[in-house]
Write a protein that holds these residues in place. Sequence first.
Motif, short mmCIF file in Angstrom:
data_model
loop_
_atom_site.label_atom_id
_atom_site.label_comp_id
_atom_site.label_asym_id
_atom_site.label_seq_id
_atom_site.Cartn_x
_atom_site.Cartn_y
_atom_site.Cartn_z
N SER A 180 0.83 -1.19 0.00
CA SER A 180 0.00 0.00 0.00
C SER A 180 0.87 1.25 0.00
N ALA A 181 0.32 2.33 -0.51
CA ALA A 181 1.05 3.59 -0.58
C ALA A 181 1.12 4.25 0.79
N VAL A 182 2.16 5.03 0.98
CA VAL A 182 2.33 5.76 2.23
C VAL A 182 2.05 7.24 1.96
N ILE A 183 1.16 7.80 2.74
CA ILE A 183 0.78 9.20 2.62
C ILE A 183 1.13 9.90 3.93
N SER A 184 1.98 10.90 3.85
CA SER A 184 2.38 11.65 5.05
C SER A 184 1.80 13.04 4.97
N GLN A 185 1.10 13.44 6.00
CA GLN A 185 0.42 14.74 5.98
C GLN A 185 0.80 15.49 7.25
N LYS A 186 1.05 16.79 7.10
CA LYS A 186 1.32 17.60 8.27
C LYS A 186 0.89 19.04 8.06
N PRO A 187 0.50 19.77 9.11
CA PRO A 187 0.50 19.30 10.49
C PRO A 187 -0.66 18.35 10.76
N SER A 188 -0.62 17.65 11.87
CA SER A 188 -1.71 16.76 12.22
C SER A 188 -2.88 17.54 12.82
N ARG A 189 -2.58 18.65 13.42
CA ARG A 189 -3.63 19.51 13.95
C ARG A 189 -3.08 20.92 14.15
N ASP A 190 -4.00 21.87 14.16
CA ASP A 190 -3.60 23.26 14.42
C ASP A 190 -4.81 24.04 14.88
N ILE A 191 -4.53 25.04 15.67
CA ILE A 191 -5.55 26.00 16.10
C ILE A 191 -5.11 27.35 15.55
N CYS A 192 -5.98 27.95 14.76
CA CYS A 192 -5.59 29.17 14.06
C CYS A 192 -6.58 30.29 14.34
N GLN A 193 -6.08 31.50 14.24
CA GLN A 193 -6.91 32.69 14.41
C GLN A 193 -7.68 32.96 13.12
N ARG A 194 -8.88 33.44 13.26
CA ARG A 194 -9.64 33.80 12.06
C ARG A 194 -8.91 34.87 11.27
N GLY A 195 -9.05 34.80 9.97
CA GLY A 195 -8.39 35.75 9.09
C GLY A 195 -7.01 35.33 8.63
N THR A 196 -6.44 34.33 9.28
CA THR A 196 -5.11 33.86 8.88
C THR A 196 -5.26 32.70 7.89
N SER A 197 -4.12 32.21 7.42
CA SER A 197 -4.10 31.10 6.47
C SER A 197 -3.24 29.97 7.00
N LEU A 198 -3.56 28.77 6.60
CA LEU A 198 -2.79 27.59 7.00
C LEU A 198 -2.49 26.76 5.76
N THR A 199 -1.26 26.35 5.64
CA THR A 199 -0.86 25.47 4.53
C THR A 199 -0.60 24.08 5.05
N ILE A 200 -1.25 23.12 4.44
CA ILE A 200 -1.12 21.71 4.80
C ILE A 200 -0.29 21.03 3.73
N GLN A 201 0.64 20.21 4.17
CA GLN A 201 1.52 19.54 3.22
C GLN A 201 1.20 18.05 3.15
N CYS A 202 1.38 17.49 1.98
CA CYS A 202 1.12 16.07 1.78
C CYS A 202 2.23 15.48 0.91
N GLN A 203 2.83 14.43 1.41
CA GLN A 203 3.89 13.74 0.68
C GLN A 203 3.44 12.30 0.45
N VAL A 204 3.51 11.85 -0.79
CA VAL A 204 3.11 10.48 -1.10
C VAL A 204 4.29 9.72 -1.66
N ASP A 205 4.21 8.40 -1.63
CA ASP A 205 5.29 7.64 -2.23
C ASP A 205 5.03 7.45 -3.72
N SER A 206 5.95 6.86 -4.41
CA SER A 206 5.94 6.86 -5.87
C SER A 206 4.87 5.97 -6.48
N GLN A 207 4.13 5.21 -5.66
CA GLN A 207 3.08 4.37 -6.22
C GLN A 207 1.86 5.19 -6.64
N VAL A 208 1.83 6.42 -6.21
CA VAL A 208 0.65 7.27 -6.41
C VAL A 208 0.81 8.12 -7.66
#
Lengths: 113, 112
Positions: free
Chosen positions: A1-29
């Motif tokens: 099976s493919a490995v999917i790594s995602q971060k952050p796992s959780r965050d608490i953010c203030q309204r009006g700000t932005s959050l970028t979530i990253q995702c790394q997959v292995d080469s099977q995808v």
Amino acid sequence: SAVISQKPSRDICQRGTSLTIQCQVDSQVTMMFWYRQQPGQSLTLIATANQGSEATYESGFVIDKFPISRPNLTFSTLTVSNMSPEDSSIYLCSGGRENTEAFFGQGTRLTVV
Amino acid sequence: SQQGEEDPQALSIQEGENATMNCSYKTSINNLQWYRQNSGRGLVHLILIRSNEREKHSGRLRVTLDTSKKSSSLLITASRAADTASYFCATRGTGANSKLTFGKGITLSVRP
């Protein structure tokens, strides 16, 4: 099976700000997707992340609010922009090959205060 | 909008019993898949059944597909407390690069 790594796992953010979530997959995808899951609800597809070009967004989701990048085959980011409490959800990265099973990251639990 | 509709929405059984969950869908599919999700974490793929298949087994899991009725069932035999989770069916359409569409999910509680 493919490995999917995602971060952050959780965050608490203030309204009006932005959050970028990253995702790394292995080469099977070859295909990558971003989903949103609101509390107690099912998964809703936000967009298909296309390598080297603009993402394909589903109805109700727009690039200005959820800009997505996929600079190469195995990496993608989702940004949740100008956040409001209604954006509090779990955001899930998924990858797979055409017409086969999908593999999911562990999700990012976002709380906007 | 969701393609798959699972029933029941919630199921509570005793450890050792079998759990049966059903999924109905509306349009033609290439395949149907079942996933498990524990406590809001990532989804885990359980089993995939293609439109030309009628039944598949994987360990304690048995999946059936009836394309004439546009329905599928997931049977978990000899359930365990660790099977407590949310279960989702998802359908893949017939077009090229067709997306995966999820149902609303079933909450399964297995009492020890």
